[in-house]
Design a protein around this motif. Structure first.
Motif, PDB file in Angstrom:
ATOM      1  N   VAL A   1       6.106  -4.708  -0.354  1.00  0.00           N
ATOM      2  CA  VAL A   1       6.323  -6.057  -0.547  1.00  0.00           C
ATOM      3  C   VAL A   1       4.566  -6.821  -0.970  1.00  0.00           C
ATOM      4  N   ALA A   2       3.794  -5.995  -0.372  1.00  0.00           N
ATOM      5  CA  ALA A   2       2.368  -6.289  -0.547  1.00  0.00           C
ATOM      6  C   ALA A   2       1.813  -5.741  -1.970  1.00  0.00           C
ATOM      7  N   GLY A   3       2.785  -5.023  -2.670  1.00  0.00           N
ATOM      8  CA  GLY A   3       2.182  -4.342  -4.126  1.00  0.00           C
ATOM      9  C   GLY A   3       1.989  -3.047  -4.300  1.00  0.00           C
ATOM     10  N   ASN A   4       2.113  -2.245  -2.925  1.00  0.00           N
ATOM     11  CA  ASN A   4       1.613  -0.815  -2.985  1.00  0.00           C
ATOM     12  C   ASN A   4       3.107  -0.104  -2.659  1.00  0.00           C
ATOM     13  N   ARG A   5       3.506   0.368  -3.776  1.00  0.00           N
ATOM     14  CA  ARG A   5       5.003   1.187  -3.668  1.00  0.00           C
ATOM     15  C   ARG A   5       4.682   2.656  -3.639  1.00  0.00           C
ATOM     16  N   ASP A   6       3.605   3.112  -3.888  1.00  0.00           N
ATOM     17  CA  ASP A   6       3.411   4.543  -4.224  1.00  0.00           C
ATOM     18  C   ASP A   6       3.784   5.339  -3.100  1.00  0.00           C
ATOM     19  N   ARG A   7       3.664   5.042  -1.741  1.00  0.00           N
ATOM     20  CA  ARG A   7       4.297   5.895  -0.663  1.00  0.00           C
ATOM     21  C   ARG A   7       5.561   5.683  -0.346  1.00  0.00           C
ATOM     22  N   LEU A   8       6.069   4.721  -0.688  1.00  0.00           N
ATOM     23  CA  LEU A   8       7.681   4.572  -0.475  1.00  0.00           C
ATOM     24  C   LEU A   8       8.299   5.225  -1.529  1.00  0.00           C
ATOM     25  N   LYS A   9       7.711   5.489  -2.438  1.00  0.00           N
ATOM     26  CA  LYS A   9       8.320   6.122  -3.628  1.00  0.00           C
ATOM     27  C   LYS A   9       8.534   7.801  -3.447  1.00  0.00           C
ATOM     28  N   LEU A  10       7.507   8.062  -2.485  1.00  0.00           N
ATOM     29  CA  LEU A  10       7.956   9.677  -2.080  1.00  0.00           C
ATOM     30  C   LEU A  10       9.454   9.771  -1.507  1.00  0.00           C
ATOM     31  N   PHE A  11       9.853   9.065  -0.972  1.00  0.00           N
ATOM     32  CA  PHE A  11      11.301   8.920  -0.355  1.00  0.00           C
ATOM     33  C   PHE A  11      12.202   8.625  -1.499  1.00  0.00           C
ATOM     34  N   GLU A  12      12.017   7.496  -2.240  1.00  0.00           N
ATOM     35  CA  GLU A  12      12.824   7.007  -3.259  1.00  0.00           C
ATOM     36  C   GLU A  12      13.118   8.049  -4.404  1.00  0.00           C
ATOM     37  N   GLU A  13      12.035   9.059  -4.473  1.00  0.00           N
ATOM     38  CA  GLU A  13      12.178  10.082  -5.541  1.00  0.00           C
ATOM     39  C   GLU A  13      13.077  11.126  -5.218  1.00  0.00           C
ATOM     40  N   LEU A  14      13.341  11.300  -3.919  1.00  0.00           N
ATOM     41  CA  LEU A  14      14.066  12.579  -3.284  1.00  0.00           C
ATOM     42  C   LEU A  14      15.518  12.200  -4.043  1.00  0.00           C
TER      43      LEU A  14
END
Length: 428
Positions: free
Chosen positions: A386-399
């Protein structure tokens, strides 16, 4: 008699020992906010706490009471890394990505303990976890795992146990070897739920219990969640209901399946009991995992009966006592003071399902029995997004998480057949 959740069977020892459990009101009218969260478990409450502390205007609604689902009723084991062993992830993704996923999970562990410490949440943390082999053919894999964790992933807290050491540390000769992990432990999960809700409320999050979501839409840049008591309009939404999504939204329901898991708590076994003298938690190599540990007052908390059919078992105590006696014959007549169950969300590959399921709406769940630390941390990662940094959540989203086969009509009976086949193999 302690409170009994309307969505989970039995009477929980956690409920009886959690102390004061504040009640939160139901929603009382329409709201317009920055973020709306559906689900008052670990993921949703963690997200609400981190968002509110960052100054985000957030509303969270829960259909029942916070922690009534898996977050307040689980086995309490933190584990290490992802649910799959790190070397399994390396075989699938390569070392670089496997190491990133492992490191993220280790940060999740540190974050949970630091969060509790910083906010003075007493979670009854007890150190240590053992993973043990119920068949001799699995022992070599455990031995190799301990070495791989140290040499390839820089994790030096796991040591191999032969059959003799395993028997001594378990107080049972039912297993053939395993590993001991001194870098993790186990907690009282409902105390963490209660404490996280307190932190979120103190930071300014608007928290509502007994407020079911009846629908969610996203259009024209706005997310709208309807309830019996009002509509919440927000810029972004998080669905954090895990196994309890029902028909709220079709993408997650196709990818996350609820299964029932059940736990019993015995009377305190006494200071001279040979059962797990070191106080570690335990999980075993069965596909239908048996997981158990001792509480701070010396009770055996034993979970081991997953249910893949629709109906709940009629007597949790009988089934749990039978499984306890298989490992600890001396406890065949032990009194079980509490027996309870709940539903956890699993995915086909037993990896978390995190996806944007409609514009500006993310679903997070499907932790597959490894959610105590991961779900709390995913809440934090959502706040980062939400604060603008999606990089780390993407590690899960890309599974890659495929849907369960069979569609809504046939997936439950197909899963029942498949998982009971694996349960049969556990006995062979």
């Amino acid at each position: 008699m302690s409170y009994s959740s309307p969505i989970s069977p039995g009477h929980s020892w956690y409920e009886a020992t959690a102390g004061e459990r504040p009640a939160y009101p139901a929603l009382d009218g329409d709201r317009a906010v920055d973020v709306v969260i559906i689900g008052g478990g670990f993921t949703g409450l963690s997200a609400a706490a981190h968002l509110a502390k960052a100054g985000v205007n957030v509303v969270l609604i829960e259909a029942h009471r916070f922690g009534d689902g898996a977050s307040g009723r689980n086995g309490g084991q933190l584990g290490t890394g992802q649910r799959a062993w790190a070397e399994e992830l390396e075989a699938e993704f390569g070392l670089t990505r496997a190491k990133a996923l492992f490191d993220l999970a280790e940060e999740a562990k540190s974050h949970l303990l630091d969060f509790a410490r910083t906010h003075e949440i007493e979670i009854d943390f007890m150190p240590g976890q053992m993973s043990v082999a119920h068949k001799p053919r699995f022992v070599d894999a455990y031995k190799a795992h301990a070495e791989i964790m140290a040499t390839r992933f820089g994790y030096n807290h796991i040591s191999f146990m032969d059959a003799k050491e395993t028997a001594e540390r378990l107080g049972s000769t039912a297993y053939f070897g395993g590993t001991r992990d001194t870098g993790t432990g186990h907690i009282h999960p409902l105390k963490l739920v209660i404490g996280t809700a307190r932190v979120a409320a103190a930071a300014g999050a608007q928290l509502f219990e007994k407020t079911p979501a009846t629908g969610i839409t996203s259009s024209d840049g706005k997310v709208r969640v309807t309830t019996p008591f009002g509509t919440i309009t927000a810029d972004k939404g998080l669905i954090a209901v895990n196994a309890y999504g029902g028909r709220l939204e079709p993408m997650s329901s196709a990818h996350v399946m609820p299964i029932g898991s059940f736990i019993g708590a015995t009377v305190p076994l006494g200071a001279d009991s040979p059962v797990i003298p070191g106080g570690e938690s335990v999980d075993d190599s069965r596909f239908v995992v048996r997981y158990f540990r001792k509480s701070t007052d010396g009770r055996l908390l034993f979970g081991g009966r997953e249910v893949y059919a629709v109906d709940d078992p009629k007597d949790i105590h009988i089934h749990i006592r039978k499984q306890i006696a298989e490992l600890y014959p001396g406890l065949k007549d032990v009194e079980i003071t509490h027996g309870w169950g709940g539903y956890v969300g699993i995915t086909v590959p037993r990896k978390p399902y995190v996806r944007e399921v409609m514009p500006n709406v993310i679903f997070a769940g499907g932790y597959s029995g490894h959610g105590v630390m991961l779900s709390n941390f995913v809440g934090k990662l959502y706040a980062e997004t939400v604060a603008g940094n999606r990089d780390r959540l993407k590690l899960f989203e890309e599974l890659k998480i495929p849907p369960f086969p069979g569609g809504r009509r046939f997936r439950t009976p197909l899963l029942f057949l498949a998982l009971n086949w694996f349960a049969l193999r556990d006995r062979i």
